[in-house]
Motif scaffolding. Structure first.
Motif, PDB file in Angstrom:
ATOM      1  N   ARG A   1       7.417 -84.285  62.284  1.00 54.34           N
ATOM      2  CA  ARG A   1       7.756 -82.930  62.377  1.00 54.34           C
ATOM      3  C   ARG A   1       9.174 -83.092  61.727  1.00 54.34           C
ATOM      4  O   ARG A   1      10.205 -83.873  62.272  1.00 54.34           O
TER       5      ARG A   1
ATOM      6  N   GLU B   1      12.609 -80.327  61.156  1.00 56.61           N
ATOM      7  CA  GLU B   1      13.190 -79.108  61.565  1.00 56.61           C
ATOM      8  C   GLU B   1      14.375 -78.782  61.075  1.00 56.61           C
ATOM      9  O   GLU B   1      15.155 -79.735  60.645  1.00 56.61           O
TER      10      GLU B   1
ATOM     11  N   ASN C   1      17.851 -75.981  61.406  1.00 55.61           N
ATOM     12  CA  ASN C   1      18.195 -74.882  62.089  1.00 55.61           C
ATOM     13  C   ASN C   1      19.472 -74.102  61.439  1.00 55.61           C
ATOM     14  O   ASN C   1      20.392 -74.772  61.109  1.00 55.61           O
TER      15      ASN C   1
ATOM     16  N   ARG D   1       8.249 -73.138  58.217  1.00 57.35           N
ATOM     17  CA  ARG D   1       7.553 -72.081  59.224  1.00 57.35           C
ATOM     18  C   ARG D   1       8.961 -71.579  59.892  1.00 57.35           C
ATOM     19  O   ARG D   1       9.786 -72.398  60.468  1.00 57.35           O
ATOM     20  N   ASP D   2       8.963 -70.227  60.289  1.00 55.84           N
ATOM     21  CA  ASP D   2       9.812 -69.756  61.083  1.00 55.84           C
ATOM     22  C   ASP D   2       9.432 -69.815  62.527  1.00 55.84           C
ATOM     23  O   ASP D   2       8.438 -69.205  63.097  1.00 55.84           O
ATOM     24  N   GLU D   3       9.950 -70.605  63.429  1.00 56.23           N
ATOM     25  CA  GLU D   3       9.470 -70.914  64.857  1.00 56.23           C
ATOM     26  C   GLU D   3      10.218 -69.777  65.912  1.00 56.23           C
ATOM     27  O   GLU D   3      10.243 -70.045  66.874  1.00 56.23           O
ATOM     28  N   GLY D   4      11.163 -69.025  65.382  1.00 59.35           N
ATOM     29  CA  GLY D   4      11.980 -68.002  66.227  1.00 59.35           C
ATOM     30  C   GLY D   4      13.376 -68.535  66.393  1.00 59.35           C
ATOM     31  O   GLY D   4      13.929 -69.380  65.869  1.00 59.35           O
TER      32      GLY D   4
ATOM     33  N   ARG E   1      18.272 -69.626  63.745  1.00 63.07           N
ATOM     34  CA  ARG E   1      16.777 -69.644  63.672  1.00 63.07           C
ATOM     35  C   ARG E   1      16.147 -71.144  63.335  1.00 63.07           C
ATOM     36  O   ARG E   1      16.753 -71.965  62.644  1.00 63.07           O
ATOM     37  N   THR E   2      15.084 -71.333  64.059  1.00 64.59           N
ATOM     38  CA  THR E   2      14.569 -72.665  63.814  1.00 64.59           C
ATOM     39  C   THR E   2      13.293 -72.706  62.994  1.00 64.59           C
ATOM     40  O   THR E   2      12.473 -71.909  63.009  1.00 64.59           O
ATOM     41  N   PHE E   3      13.245 -73.636  61.950  1.00 60.32           N
ATOM     42  CA  PHE E   3      12.283 -73.690  61.056  1.00 60.32           C
ATOM     43  C   PHE E   3      11.902 -75.217  61.089  1.00 60.32           C
ATOM     44  O   PHE E   3      12.625 -76.040  61.458  1.00 60.32           O
ATOM     45  N   ALA E   4      10.385 -75.261  60.937  1.00 62.73           N
ATOM     46  CA  ALA E   4       9.953 -76.628  61.047  1.00 62.73           C
ATOM     47  C   ALA E   4       8.775 -77.064  60.119  1.00 62.73           C
ATOM     48  O   ALA E   4       7.933 -75.917  59.791  1.00 62.73           O
TER      49      ALA E   4
ATOM     50  N   THR F   1       5.426 -79.730  59.932  1.00 62.25           N
ATOM     51  CA  THR F   1       4.832 -81.058  60.367  1.00 62.25           C
ATOM     52  C   THR F   1       4.237 -81.883  59.032  1.00 62.25           C
ATOM     53  O   THR F   1       3.760 -81.159  57.959  1.00 62.25           O
TER      54      THR F   1
END
Length: 206
Positions: free
Chosen positions: A145, A147, A149, A167-170, A186-189, A191
């Motif tokens: 994964r 990430e 930020n 992906r936007d994880e919030g 905002r965290t984007f990740a 896999t």
């Protein structure tokens, strides 16, 4: 040249059609400092700071030593960006991309951070640089994964993760101390399993 042989072996050159990602060396000191100075105002809203107050300044050689130690223990890696096709000889630096907080074991995850010279922003170079690093992390380091930020106000960086398909994880409230204050991010990740083709191919198709 100030770079350990072991660290150099652990952090290879990465290259795409336009970019060369390489290690900083002692020879780059004046150029790197001048580039950071020229972009100080451009980068200030996004640069990390210490909540305990201004730390003692790290010299360029100390920065290289810390980078080598991180590469040797596997906790982080860093590359300088250059555009070799536009310059003969030694191409100038235009930015940097780093991988930090590398975790192995059950997590196998890491975070990406980056910055680029203002005059080279907006040409798709940073997504391309990140794509090279992501492919290296998934294929060579066998991470699961990745990430990124980003402060919600950083429109340019949000375009980078959009091109990468993260992906936007919030929202993470007061996640990092940036420009003198605790800031939301905002965290984007993404896999490894979500990436069906190499990231560099995805960037070229975008």
């Amino acid at each position: 040249m100030f770079i350990s042989r072991r660290a150099k072996h652990l952090v290879p050159y990465l290259a795409s059609e336009r970019l060369l990602l390489r290690q900083l060396t002692a020879r780059d000191e004046a150029e790197w400092i001048n580039l950071r100075y020229a972009n100080a105002k451009w980068l200030k809203p996004w640069d990390p700071t210490s909540p305990l107050g201004p730390p003692e300044s790290m010299t360029f050689r100390e920065m290289l030593r810390a980078r080598d130690e991180s590469a040797i223990d596997g906790s982080g890696y860093s590359w300088a960006l250059a555009l070799p096709q536009l310059h003969r000889g030694r191409p100038p630096l235009i930015g940097q991309v780093s991988v930090s907080s590398v975790q192995y074991g059950a997590a196998r995850t890491a975070s990406i951070g980056y910055w680029i010279d203002r005059n080279h922003a907006g040409f798709g170079l940073m997504p391309e640089a990140c794509a090279l690093v992501i492919d290296h992390c998934f294929e060579q380091l066998q991470l699961h994964r990745m990430e990124i930020n980003i402060r919600p106000e950083n429109a340019a960086s949000l375009r980078v993760v959009d091109k990468l398909g993260f992906r936007d994880e919030g929202l993470r409230k007061d996640y990092l101390h940036i420009d003198g204050q605790w800031r939301d991010h905002r965290t984007f990740a993404l896999t490894r399993e979500e990436l069906k083709t190499p990231m560099l191919e995805r960037i070229y198709e975008y």
